[in-house]
Design an enzyme around this catalytic site. Structure first.
Site, PDB file in Angstrom:
ATOM      1  N   TYR A  54     -14.919  16.731 -16.839  1.00 10.90           N
ATOM      2  CA  TYR A  54     -15.355  15.334 -16.848  1.00 10.90           C
ATOM      3  C   TYR A  54     -16.512  15.186 -15.844  1.00 10.90           C
ATOM      4  CZ  TYR A  54     -15.268  10.333 -15.989  1.00 10.90           C
ATOM      5  OH  TYR A  54     -15.632   9.025 -15.834  1.00 10.90           O
ATOM      6  N   ARG A 113       0.845  -1.202   0.000  1.00 11.58           N
ATOM      7  CA  ARG A 113       0.000   0.000   0.000  1.00 11.58           C
ATOM      8  C   ARG A 113       0.882   1.255   0.000  1.00 11.58           C
ATOM      9  NH1 ARG A 113      -1.848   1.600   4.628  1.00 11.58           N
ATOM     10  NH2 ARG A 113      -2.600  -0.431   5.319  1.00 11.58           N
ATOM     11  N   LYS A 148      -7.034   6.329 -19.924  1.00 11.18           N
ATOM     12  CA  LYS A 148      -7.267   6.869 -21.266  1.00 11.18           C
ATOM     13  C   LYS A 148      -5.988   6.766 -22.115  1.00 11.18           C
ATOM     14  CE  LYS A 148     -11.162   7.681 -19.227  1.00 11.18           C
ATOM     15  NZ  LYS A 148     -11.524   8.948 -18.646  1.00 11.18           N
TER      16      LYS A 148
HETATM   17  C1  LIG Z   1     -12.093   9.386 -17.449  1.00 18.04           C
HETATM   18  C2  LIG Z   1     -11.689  10.677 -16.895  1.00 18.04           C
HETATM   19  C3  LIG Z   1     -11.509  10.840 -15.519  1.00 18.04           C
HETATM   20  C4  LIG Z   1     -11.789   9.744 -14.534  1.00 18.04           C
HETATM   21  O1  LIG Z   1     -10.883   8.686 -14.683  1.00 18.04           O
HETATM   22  P1  LIG Z   1     -11.248   7.152 -14.381  1.00 18.04           P
HETATM   23  O2  LIG Z   1      -9.970   6.467 -14.700  1.00 18.04           O
HETATM   24  O3  LIG Z   1     -12.389   6.776 -15.271  1.00 18.04           O
HETATM   25  O4  LIG Z   1     -11.631   7.051 -12.952  1.00 18.04           O
HETATM   26  C5  LIG Z   1     -11.066  12.084 -15.074  1.00 18.04           C
HETATM   27  N1  LIG Z   1     -10.835  13.094 -15.926  1.00 18.04           N
HETATM   28  C6  LIG Z   1     -11.008  12.967 -17.251  1.00 18.04           C
HETATM   29  C7  LIG Z   1     -10.741  14.128 -18.150  1.00 18.04           C
HETATM   30  C8  LIG Z   1     -11.442  11.757 -17.780  1.00 18.04           C
HETATM   31  O5  LIG Z   1     -11.629  11.640 -19.096  1.00 18.04           O
END
Ligand SMILES: *Cc1c(COP(=O)(O)O)cnc(C)c1O
Length: 384
Positions: free
Chosen positions: A102, A50, A198
């Site tokens: 987001y 952790r 992403k």
């Molecule tokens: C998807 C996204 C998030 C959140 O991320 P997760 O990995 O889905 O928890 C935050 N900011 C942006 C711009 C995103 O596209």
């Protein structure tokens, strides 16, 4: 000598091998929860996963080097990273955020953080002056640029000067352009946020999130938070994101090239009333984006003539998948109204321009002509 970004994506800035004597080119997955101590009061530097794990640490070094930060921390998702980030603040604090964020970030701020008595002003940082919203208890400005999904561009350097003048933290979610195209810490941001799910991961197969900083003081506070709240990224997922990052430059370039072709195609289509993309000169933020980023990315938002046509496209695409998320090798089409931004109050959605005619594309790395052919058949098979 400092490596260029394509080299950093593979090696980071430090050792190119794991220090295990085997010469393994691929960094090992240390699938361990805990570590043996040599003696009482001694440690190998690793006590419990952790707190730290070599695979996660290796990934963190690579991401820190990409953003030109000194410390990156890897979390189990982007939202886990932002949730941990909010632990820097306390009840009574106020944060200015852009309104076009987001959807999950807005949900976190307006529900969980508000409950913890942190207050927010959601403003349009691409048009309004954040300075007029600063109160005595304001602690930070939180932005994304390009914004999600309307592709507004915020001048990171200008906002950072304002933040410095008033002693506020500037936090930039850099998910849309990735460090390959934009490095907010160099432009004056204090903390960079990523959904590693992403572009960094890039394959729509792993969730991850990052916080990156170049400030020693912030790094120490964030390290304390991650070990305490326990939302660090697992070793195997760290390895997957590390593997994804190796091809970040190739993917970003190809996806952007495809996106430019898709933008050109959409602009000529009869049923498409507006295309939002930072790389078109009509975009009010075009010049700023050109100045602060080395590319425009592969996210496109477009508006069609009717809600019926929007729904028809979502039903008719064959190669392109109707799915949430972005930044992967697969091209995805999203309906912000019912997906990413469903929890944003309708009046806010409409004010931001997210109508039922708006669709968002995350362009992948397929053949350009196959993507255009798919969009063409989806658009042109519509009968009103
Ligand atoms: C998807 C996204 C998030 C959140 O991320 P997760 O990995 O889905 O928890 C935050 N900011 C942006 C711009 C995103 O596209």
């Amino acid at each position: 000598m400092e490596y260029g970004i394509a080299t950093k994506c593979i090696y980071g800035q430090g050792e190119t091998f794991a220090q295990d004597g085997t010469g393994a080119i691929s960094f090992p997955i240390y699938q361990t929860a805990t570590y043996a101590h040599p003696a009482v009061g001694e440690s190998t530097g690793y006590d419990y996963s952790r707190l730290q794990n070599p695979t996660r640490q290796r990934l963190e070094e690579i991401v820190a080097s990409l953003e030109n930060g000194t410390q990156a921390l890897a979390f189990s998702s982007g939202m886990a990273a932002i949730t941990a980030l909010m632990e820097l603040f306390r009840p009574g604090d106020h944060i200015i955020t852009d309104a076009d964020l987001y959807g999950g970030s807005i949900r976190l701020f307006d529900n969980i953080c508000e409950k913890n008595e942190i207050a927010f002003s959601h403003i349009d940082c691409s048009k309004e002056d954040p300075e007029t919203y600063i109160q005595s208890n304001t602690k930070a400005i939180y932005i994304e640029t390009p914004t999600n999904p309307m592709m507004n561009i915020i001048d990171i350097r200008a906002v950072s000067q304002l933040a410095k003048k008033h002693g506020l933290l500037l936090i930039v979610d850099n998910t849309f352009l990735s460090p390959y195209f934009q490095k907010p810490l160099e432009l004056g941001a204090d903390i960079v946020v990523h959904s590693g799910t992403k572009f960094l991961g890039g394959h729509n197969d792993t969730l991850a999130g990052f916080l990156v900083t170049a400030s020693e003081e912030i790094a120490q506070r964030l390290c304390f938070i991650i070990k305490t709240v326990g939302s660090g990224l697992a070793p195997f997922d760290s390895w997957l994101i590390m593997r994804g990052i190796k091809t970040l430059p190739l993917r970003m370039e190809k996806a952007q090239q495809n996106a430019l072709a898709v933008v050109k195609f959409l602009q000529q289509e009869k049923g498409v009333s507006k295309v939002y993309y930072p790389g078109i000169e009509e975009n009010p933020g075009y010049e700023i984006c050109k100045k602060q980023a080395s590319g425009f990315g592969s996210m496109i938002t477009f508006e069609v003539e009717s809600e019926k046509l929007a729904l028809h496209i979502l039903k008719s695409v064959r190669l392109i998948h109707f799915a949430e998320s972005l930044g992967g090798v697969e091209t995805l089409i999203t309906y912000p109204t019912t997906q990413t931004h469903a929890d944003v109050p309708e009046e806010v959605r409409i004010r931001n321009g997210i109508t039922k005619r708006v669709l968002r594309l995350s362009v992948g790395i397929e053949e350009e002509r196959d993507l255009i052919q798919d969009l063409r058949q989806a658009l042109e098979s519509f009968k009103d």
